[in-house]
Design a protein around this motif. Structure first.
Motif, mmCIF file in Angstrom:
data_model
loop_
_atom_site.group_PDB
_atom_site.id
_atom_site.type_symbol
_atom_site.label_atom_id
_atom_site.label_comp_id
_atom_site.label_asym_id
_atom_site.label_seq_id
_atom_site.Cartn_x
_atom_site.Cartn_y
_atom_site.Cartn_z
ATOM 1 N N GLU A 268 9.058 -24.582 47.372
ATOM 2 C CA GLU A 268 8.303 -23.937 46.291
ATOM 3 C C GLU A 268 9.071 -22.749 45.718
ATOM 4 O O GLU A 268 9.002 -22.472 44.519
ATOM 5 N N GLY A 269 9.805 -22.052 46.585
ATOM 6 C CA GLY A 269 10.585 -20.925 46.091
ATOM 7 C C GLY A 269 11.684 -21.352 45.146
ATOM 8 O O GLY A 269 11.948 -20.717 44.123
ATOM 9 N N ARG A 270 12.353 -22.481 45.450
ATOM 10 C CA ARG A 270 13.413 -22.976 44.568
ATOM 11 C C ARG A 270 12.821 -23.552 43.278
ATOM 12 O O ARG A 270 13.439 -23.473 42.212
ATOM 13 N N GLU A 271 11.634 -24.151 43.362
ATOM 14 C CA GLU A 271 10.965 -24.599 42.136
ATOM 15 C C GLU A 271 10.719 -23.420 41.204
ATOM 16 O O GLU A 271 10.950 -23.487 39.993
ATOM 17 N N ASP A 272 10.229 -22.329 41.772
ATOM 18 C CA ASP A 272 9.951 -21.146 40.973
ATOM 19 C C ASP A 272 11.235 -20.596 40.362
ATOM 20 O O ASP A 272 11.260 -20.163 39.203
ATOM 21 N N MET A 273 12.340 -20.637 41.123
ATOM 22 C CA MET A 273 13.611 -20.169 40.600
ATOM 23 C C MET A 273 14.048 -21.007 39.404
ATOM 24 O O MET A 273 14.526 -20.480 38.395
ATOM 25 N N ALA A 335 24.662 -33.356 37.094
ATOM 26 C CA ALA A 335 23.861 -32.739 36.029
ATOM 27 C C ALA A 335 22.580 -32.104 36.548
ATOM 28 O O ALA A 335 21.864 -31.449 35.781
ATOM 29 N N ALA A 336 22.273 -32.294 37.840
ATOM 30 C CA ALA A 336 21.054 -31.691 38.400
ATOM 31 C C ALA A 336 21.187 -30.172 38.430
ATOM 32 O O ALA A 336 22.250 -29.635 38.764
ATOM 33 N N ALA A 337 20.128 -29.486 38.068
ATOM 34 C CA ALA A 337 20.143 -28.017 38.074
ATOM 35 C C ALA A 337 20.355 -27.524 39.501
ATOM 36 O O ALA A 337 19.686 -27.981 40.426
ATOM 37 N N PRO A 338 21.311 -26.610 39.716
ATOM 38 C CA PRO A 338 21.560 -26.123 41.079
ATOM 39 C C PRO A 338 20.361 -25.344 41.608
ATOM 40 O O PRO A 338 19.677 -24.636 40.871
ATOM 41 N N LEU A 339 20.122 -25.502 42.910
ATOM 42 C CA LEU A 339 19.015 -24.775 43.533
ATOM 43 C C LEU A 339 19.402 -23.341 43.847
ATOM 44 O O LEU A 339 18.537 -22.508 44.115
ATOM 45 N N ASN A 340 20.682 -23.040 43.846
ATOM 46 C CA ASN A 340 21.171 -21.674 43.948
ATOM 47 C C ASN A 340 21.816 -21.347 42.613
ATOM 48 O O ASN A 340 22.766 -22.023 42.202
ATOM 49 N N GLY A 456 20.084 -11.872 45.925
ATOM 50 C CA GLY A 456 19.940 -12.764 47.066
ATOM 51 C C GLY A 456 18.934 -13.866 46.796
ATOM 52 O O GLY A 456 19.119 -15.009 47.245
ATOM 53 N N TRP A 457 17.883 -13.554 46.045
ATOM 54 C CA TRP A 457 16.890 -14.579 45.714
ATOM 55 C C TRP A 457 17.498 -15.706 44.898
ATOM 56 O O TRP A 457 17.175 -16.879 45.103
ATOM 57 N N THR A 458 18.398 -15.393 43.980
ATOM 58 C CA THR A 458 19.026 -16.459 43.189
ATOM 59 C C THR A 458 19.859 -17.380 44.061
ATOM 60 O O THR A 458 20.126 -18.527 43.679
ATOM 61 N N ARG A 459 20.261 -16.913 45.250
ATOM 62 C CA ARG A 459 21.064 -17.731 46.162
ATOM 63 C C ARG A 459 20.241 -18.325 47.296
ATOM 64 O O ARG A 459 20.795 -18.946 48.204
ATOM 65 N N GLY A 460 18.924 -18.098 47.255
ATOM 66 C CA GLY A 460 18.053 -18.717 48.244
ATOM 67 C C GLY A 460 17.608 -17.827 49.373
ATOM 68 O O GLY A 460 16.887 -18.277 50.268
ATOM 69 N N ASP A 463 13.731 -16.987 49.799
ATOM 70 C CA ASP A 463 13.482 -18.211 49.042
ATOM 71 C C ASP A 463 12.485 -17.985 47.911
ATOM 72 O O ASP A 463 12.674 -18.468 46.805
ATOM 73 N N HIS A 464 11.409 -17.239 48.179
ATOM 74 C CA HIS A 464 10.329 -17.054 47.218
ATOM 75 C C HIS A 464 10.541 -15.782 46.406
ATOM 76 O O HIS A 464 10.935 -14.733 46.939
ATOM 77 N N TYR A 465 10.240 -15.869 45.117
ATOM 78 C CA TYR A 465 10.340 -14.706 44.242
ATOM 79 C C TYR A 465 9.350 -13.621 44.660
ATOM 80 O O TYR A 465 9.670 -12.430 44.621
ATOM 81 N N VAL A 466 8.162 -14.031 45.056
ATOM 82 C CA VAL A 466 7.157 -13.052 45.485
ATOM 83 C C VAL A 466 7.668 -12.261 46.681
ATOM 84 O O VAL A 466 7.437 -11.051 46.794
#
Length: 504
Positions: A268-273, A335-340, A456-460, A463-466
């Motif tokens: 869920e954290g990477r989805e939010d990113m 072409a998949a959007a990177p998770l980091n 650090g959040w952009t790199r995982g 994990d969660h933005y909150v």
């Protein structure tokens, strides 16, 4: 009762109006981009209705007329497309590209005009007028009320449906007229369905190709199917897969759907990113998982999930999952959007970090002012200048004028001036040397610490933005507590104070 001269300025500088001004400023410039939605939208309406009447009153418009004009104008803008269009043009001319939307539900904020009236009734004394002149609030209020969300600009397509026909898997998009994309090799390669050749009988022993198929003919159907959120392996009705929209996740069952376990997911954290990668307007159009289909293949089965804005997810016959992004007329893993995403725009978070870094400095100087109450007003002026300067500098990022970017230079100058004034205030409070060390070191450490948390959040991690927001709040709180405690104990007391004498 006759209104005393300057009471409009006192109204604008009342603590309630000042709070609404800074709420409007932070909400429109920061929070709307971070958390787009009805909550931040309504906050702007409530705060704007508190700030607009005193600004109109500065033009010598009677207070009742200022409140009435604000209410009528707000109603026209929020209930008619013409009013919204005129307001958009006005804000664009005043503050740059802007978009104002008609939304009758925003009329719920009209009671804020009653609160503005009550605030004005408490600001009609000469004392309030004198207090108002100690605050530099008019420029901040003007910047705040002219802030609005820019026009949306998300233009990517999203996958919405998947179908299995003989040996072909076809994925459909939400964009009208977009050609579907298909695969005949179990999801390994993809191309436009209209250009997909008929299968080679030698390579598709498990499927029976249509007798009417001809090489290089568009043998895949382009009829859009209904989106399925659950599908079972052909010939194995107890082995099923399902999605739980909008999560990017797939659950698997081996007992006909009695029990389920997650077999693939994006956290869920990477989805939010990913939603935040391209800003608020893109996040509003985000689509998660939409449909799923299962195809029987030699040696096992293939699962294809239409993951909306993310493209597709494919499980091959070996059980390995892979995300594929839209690329040209097909899908590719690359072409998949990177998770980091270290390249994600963190401008809003940097602005938040700057203001959070000011808070320990303010807390320390305020604690040092315990022997001189007059320093508090000077501190408010200094912090307002610094904040205003930073915002002007941020808005001034762009092409230089005659080799000099005047807004940027002016903004940086104001920010530096405000911080210098705060330091001068601290000097007048007679801080000891060791207290100065903390006062000058903790604020930048707080700012860079918050920037580091979001980087650090952009790199995982986290994990969660909150989680990143909570950590940033803790960092700010600790910084304020440290500087306040140090400056409280590190200020030299004047002669005659509580057992301490002025050193010679």
């Amino acid at each position: 009762m006759e209104r005393p001269p300057g009471s409009a300025l006192a109204w604008l500088a009342h603590p309630a109006t000042v709070t609404a001004t800074f709420l409007l400023l932070i909400n429109d410039h920061l929070l709307k981009g971070l958390w787009p939605g009805p909550v931040t939208g309504k906050l702007s309406d409530f705060a704007g209705l508190m700030v607009a009447p005193p600004l109109l009153a500065l033009t010598r418009l009677p207070v009742p007329a200022a409140i009435l004009a604000t209410g009528v104008g707000f109603t026209v803008v929020k209930t008619t497309e013409t009013g919204a269009a005129l307001a958009s043009q006005a804000w664009t001319a005043l503050a740059g590209p802007s978009q104002v939307l008609a939304d009758p539900t925003d009329l719920l904020a009209l009671p804020a005009l009653g609160a503005a009236w009550l605030v004005w009734r408490r600001c009609r004394s000469e004392q309030a007028v004198r207090q108002a002149r100690t605050l530099i609030i008019v420029p901040v209020a003007l910047i705040a009320v002219t802030a609005t969300a820019g026009p949306g600009g998300w233009g990517s397509t999203a996958t919405t449906a998947v179908s299995v026909e003989d040996d072909a898997i076809t994925v459909f998009f939400d964009e009208p007229g977009a050609d579907p994309v298909a695969s005949r090799d179990g999801g390994r390669t993809w191309r436009a369905a209209r250009s997909l050749p008929s299968p080679d009988p030698a390579s598709t022993a498990t499927s029976e190709p249509s007798a009417t198929s001809e090489p290089d003919s568009p043998s895949v159907s382009s009829a859009r199917p209904s989106a399925k959120t659950q599908d079972c392996v052909p010939g194995e009705p107890v082995h099923c897969y399902r999605i739980t929209p909008p999560r990017l996740a797939v659950e698997e069952s081996h007992d006909g759907g009695k029990t389920w376990e997650t077999t693939w997911e994006v956290s869920e954290g990477r989805e939010d990113m990913m939603r935040r990668r391209h800003g608020g307007s893109w996040a509003q159009h985000w689509k998660g998982s939409q449909a799923i289909a299962v195809q029987k293949k030699a040696g096992g089965h293939v699962v294809v999930v239409a993951t909306g804005s993310d493209g597709i997810a494919v499980r091959d016959v070996s059980g390995t999952w892979q995300r594929l992004g839209v690329h040209g007329d097909g899908f590719l893993p690359e072409a998949a959007a990177p998770l980091n995403a270290p390249e994600i725009d963190l401008e809003a978070e940097r602005v938040v970090g700057f203001f959070a870094g000011l808070l320990p400095l303010l807390a320390g100087v305020a604690a040092a002012c315990r022997y001189r109450r007059s320093g508090t007003a000077f501190l408010v002026i200094a912090s307002t200048i610094a904040s205003l300067g930073f915002l002007i500098a941020r808005q001034g990022m762009g092409e230089p004028f005659l080799f000099v970017n005047l807004p940027l230079v002016l903004g940086i100058a104001c920010a530096l001036l405000g911080m210098i004034l705060m330091i001068v205030t601290a000097v007048s409070m007679r801080l000891r040397g060791w207290a100065w060390l903390y006062l000058l070191a903790v604020p930048p450490a707080t700012m860079f610490g918050i920037w580091g948390v979001f980087a650090g959040w952009t790199r995982g991690t986290p994990d969660h933005y909150v989680t990143a927001v909570v950590i940033s709040c803790l960092v700010t709180t600790v910084g304020m507590a440290v500087t306040a405690a140090i400056c409280w104990s590190g200020v030299r007391a004047p002669i005659g104070r509580a057992g301490e004498e002025e050193p010679g």
